[in-house]
Design an enzyme around this catalytic site. Structure first.
Site, PDB file in Angstrom:
ATOM      1  CB  ALA A 164      45.271  51.245  36.204  1.00 24.90           C
ATOM      2  CB  ALA A 306      31.748  56.244  35.908  1.00 24.00           C
ATOM      3  NE  ARG A 436      49.006  32.981  34.477  1.00 22.99           N
ATOM      4  CZ  ARG A 436      48.821  34.083  35.158  1.00 22.99           C
ATOM      5  NH1 ARG A 436      47.911  34.954  34.780  1.00 22.99           N
ATOM      6  NH2 ARG A 436      49.548  34.358  36.217  1.00 22.99           N
ATOM      7  CD  GLU A 573      41.567  42.499  33.684  1.00 20.51           C
ATOM      8  OE1 GLU A 573      41.880  42.626  34.887  1.00 20.51           O
ATOM      9  OE2 GLU A 573      40.899  41.548  33.249  1.00 20.51           O
TER      10      GLU A 573
HETATM   11  P1  ADP Z   1      43.272  47.545  37.106  1.00 24.06           P
HETATM   12  O1  ADP Z   1      44.162  46.390  37.443  1.00 24.06           O
HETATM   13  O2  ADP Z   1      43.144  47.751  35.645  1.00 24.06           O
HETATM   14  O3  ADP Z   1      43.605  48.765  37.881  1.00 24.06           O
HETATM   15  P2  ADP Z   1      41.292  46.737  38.993  1.00 24.06           P
HETATM   16  O4  ADP Z   1      40.397  45.571  38.839  1.00 24.06           O
HETATM   17  O5  ADP Z   1      42.412  46.648  39.958  1.00 24.06           O
HETATM   18  O6  ADP Z   1      41.805  47.116  37.553  1.00 24.06           O
HETATM   19  O7  ADP Z   1      40.444  48.017  39.415  1.00 24.06           O
HETATM   20  C1  ADP Z   1      39.325  48.466  38.720  1.00 24.06           C
HETATM   21  C2  ADP Z   1      38.488  49.296  39.684  1.00 24.06           C
HETATM   22  O8  ADP Z   1      37.472  49.992  38.959  1.00 24.06           O
HETATM   23  C3  ADP Z   1      37.771  48.473  40.735  1.00 24.06           C
HETATM   24  O9  ADP Z   1      38.019  49.019  42.008  1.00 24.06           O
HETATM   25  C4  ADP Z   1      36.298  48.585  40.340  1.00 24.06           C
HETATM   26  O10 ADP Z   1      35.431  48.485  41.432  1.00 24.06           O
HETATM   27  C5  ADP Z   1      36.264  49.960  39.696  1.00 24.06           C
HETATM   28  N1  ADP Z   1      35.153  50.176  38.757  1.00 24.06           N
HETATM   29  C6  ADP Z   1      34.731  49.343  37.783  1.00 24.06           C
HETATM   30  N2  ADP Z   1      33.698  49.880  37.110  1.00 24.06           N
HETATM   31  C7  ADP Z   1      33.470  51.109  37.657  1.00 24.06           C
HETATM   32  C8  ADP Z   1      32.531  52.158  37.404  1.00 24.06           C
HETATM   33  N3  ADP Z   1      31.602  52.066  36.453  1.00 24.06           N
HETATM   34  N4  ADP Z   1      32.586  53.266  38.167  1.00 24.06           N
HETATM   35  C9  ADP Z   1      33.504  53.379  39.166  1.00 24.06           C
HETATM   36  N5  ADP Z   1      34.394  52.416  39.460  1.00 24.06           N
HETATM   37  C10 ADP Z   1      34.395  51.299  38.720  1.00 24.06           C
END
Ligand code: ADP
Length: 612
Positions: A164, A306, A436, A573
């Site tokens: 995303a 973050a 599932r 997600e």
């Molecule tokens: P989506 O399918 O919703 O895009 P993903 O699991 O593919 O979700 O990607 C989520 C991303 O966000 C991952 O690369 C993860 O490492 C990153 N992430 C999660 N928490 C944080 C945070 N606090 N700060 C920066 N990046 C984050």
């Protein structure tokens, strides 16, 4: 969805670490003493900056070579130069890299563990080459973190460089937003999307047309998602996914450059075969999104987590606070923040908090998720006043490798052909094509919550399983969770009575002759042919957290009073409310891409409204 670590991922990681260096250090005005790779430099005998190679071997002769980036005795990055596929880039090693960087220490690694020892030794050897010991690494304290505060200013902050987040960044650039920074807490991009099969559900897609599949429609896709989620999803949001999925798949293909295979697949709950599959799975899909984003000038700050959203006096979100390589950092974002941090599948505490049933399952349930997916964005948004929805809807994936908790690729034989599932006693226990959640629940009731999938030789040959999944097959055989053999060999390897297994097959084949599965009402049943068979054992894993931050159809985050929080958007997600109580396979990626683009477009239109 499956999670895969492949050689391509390692290659990718090498690129990403280089991008990290370029992205964070070269573009970072605050770091003056960055030293080029070639010019290794020691400031004094004990205080060292530069890039140093290190290597180590384990007892089996497997070797890794790393490059360690040091800045005044602080580890900034660890770059894998050479490695052995078996030193799997497992969840464990992902966590290790990030922990080492965050703590600036290798003291706490467990050297009884072969992967940890290999990494610790390689880092130790790099430190030796740098002329220091592991004890000379700088101590990281909270005081130091506050002292070294950095502030960045940009137009838009996106938190999370997964499916995303990268999509939103590309679309935001297209919309003319200039200065975009993505914060990524890990040392590489991708999150769960990288680990997935890159499966994207799109109705009326080009492969359906090529194969003469008619009758599909956006409405049918909507109905499948809505009914598949037990009619608990938000119909407005589902319509958005259903109506935009095809256009956005075409956008991925034609604008971003994602290559889709010439064949599609089917997942439970879809009326039609409509799932496009990215070549190279989620890993290559993310690589393609990443290179497009970089080409367009998006900046990514890696190892930057973050932690809080920043609000102004009127309640609008104007930035993010976080931690970057042990420093406190803040980002002011002129046009707001898009949260794209994924769900919380790897956060067992949150899972138990929101769905106490998980505590009662009496079995340890692993996760298919990246260890980064612990709900950071959901918690940050909640702190900023966001409403959370459907947090108790947590999806279990039914067919996973007990050694890793990860999705089996070979399970496509069940979804797209005739493989059957049996329990420890050798009996079928469910319609293998159920959704599932149904198969997962049924599995949890079986002995040891473990079941077994059986694939005959006809299916193996017709689906070219050995050719397509050779790597997985070999790994699973080595792990002792899979066998190829006669029925007797399979049964005795898995501890199943061969007599009942044979009885189950005979019964199934009789039902095929009579044209109806009178036991579980599975459709399209085919004769279970002769061996050699593949059989693998399987457990359930936590797969997708369906709940999250409430959004509207423009991807604006909604507060507890039903109002949009100015400057705060979310996609993927991290959001809740779309899928209902059960998510259909291949709709997660469509959701992330559709709402990632919408979030970016909403930011762009808010600029026109508010700033022009
Ligand atoms: P989506 O399918 O919703 O895009 P993903 O699991 O593919 O979700 O990607 C989520 C991303 O966000 C991952 O690369 C993860 O490492 C990153 N992430 C999660 N928490 C944080 C945070 N606090 N700060 C920066 N990046 C984050």
């Amino acid at each position: 969805m499956k999670r895969i670590y492949k050689k391509s991922m390692y290659k990718y990681l090498i690129c990403v670490f280089i991008v990290c260096l370029l992205g964070i250090f070269i573009t970072d005005p605050y770091i003056e003493n960055y030293i080029e790779k070639s010019s290794i430099q020691k400031v004094t005998k004990e205080v060292v900056s530069g890039i140093f190679e290190g290597s180590s071997k384990n007892d089996k002769g497997e070797e890794i070579v790393i490059e360690l980036e040091l800045e005044k005795n602080i580890i900034k990055h660890i770059e894998l130069i050479d490695f052995n596929d078996d030193i799997a880039f497992s969840k464990k090693s992902i966590i290790l890299f990030d922990n080492i960087i965050c703590k600036n220490s290798i003291e706490n690694l467990n050297t009884d563990d072969s992967t940890e020892k290999l990494l610790a030794d390689a880092i130790d050897s790099a430190l030796k080459n740098a002329g220091i010991t592991k004890e000379s690494l700088a101590e990281i304290s909270t005081t130091k973190r506050n002292q070294t505060q950095k502030e960045y200013e940009c137009d838009l902050v996106i938190v999370g460089a997964g499916g995303a987040g990268l999509t939103a960044a590309i679309e935001a650039k297209t919309q003319g937003i200039e200065n975009i920074i993505i914060l990524e807490k890990m040392s590489f991009t991708g999150g769960n999307t990288r680990m997935s099969g890159g499966s994207y559900g799109a109705p009326c897609n080009w492969i359906q047309i090529d194969n003469g599949i008619t009758g599909d429609s956006n409405t049918q896709y909507f109905n499948d998602i809505y009914n598949g989620g037990y009619r608990k999803g938000n119909p407005d949001l589902i319509h958005i996914v259903a109506d935009n999925a095809l256009d956005d798949a075409i956008w991925l293909r034609d604008f971003v450059g994602v290559k889709f295979k010439n064949e599609q697949t089917w997942y439970e709950g879809h009326t039609y075969k409509r799932t496009l599959c990215a070549e190279g799975d989620g890993s290559m899909l993310i690589d393609t999104l990443l290179s497009k984003a970089i080409d367009m000038g998006v900046i990514i700050h890696y190892t930057t987590k973050a932690t809080h959203l920043i609000k102004n006096d009127s309640g609008a979100i104007i930035g993010v606070e976080g931690e970057q390589a042990n420093n406190y950092v803040s980002y002011k974002a002129k046009y707001g923040v898009i949260l794209a941090t994924g769900g919380f599948g790897a956060n067992s505490e949150l899972i138990s908090k929101y769905n106490p049933d998980f505590d009662n399952l009496k079995v340890d349930i692993p996760t298919t998720n990246s260890p980064a997916i612990v709900g950071d964005g959901i918690l940050m948004a909640e702190e900023a006043g966001a409403s959370l929805v459907n947090m108790d809807y947590i999806q279990l994936y039914p067919i996973n490798n007990p050694a890793t908790g990860n999705f089996y690729l070979l399970d496509f034989a069940r979804l797209n052909d005739n493989a059957i599932l049996v329990n420890k006693e050798g009996y079928r226990f469910v319609n293998e094509l159920e959704t599932r959640d149904v198969i997962a629940k049924a599995t949890l009731k079986q002995t040891n919550a473990r079941v077994y999938e059986l694939i005959d030789n006809r299916t193996t040959q017709e689906m070219r399983l050995e050719e397509k999944y050779a790597e997985e097959i070999q790994k699973c055989i080595d792990q002792g969770v899979m066998i190829k053999g006669t029925l007797k060999e399979c049964a005795s390897f898995m501890g199943i009575p061969v007599s009942t297994l044979q009885y189950t097959i005979n019964k199934y084949n009789n039902m095929v002759i009579n044209g109806k599965d009178t036991e579980f009402d599975r459709k399209n049943i085919k004769y279970i042919d002769k061996g050699p068979y593949y059989m693998f054992s399987s457990i359930v894993s936590v797969h997708h957290t369906i709940g999250g931050v409430e959004i509207d159809t423009s991807a604006r985050v909604i507060d507890k009073y039903g109002n949009a929080i100015p400057g705060l958007y979310a996609a993927g997600e991290v959001t809740g409310g779309i899928h209902g109580q059960n998510r259909l396979g291949s709709v997660a990626l469509a959701d992330s891409v559709v709402f990632g683009r919408i979030a970016a477009k909403t930011v762009a239109s808010s600029i026109i409204e508010n700033y022009e």
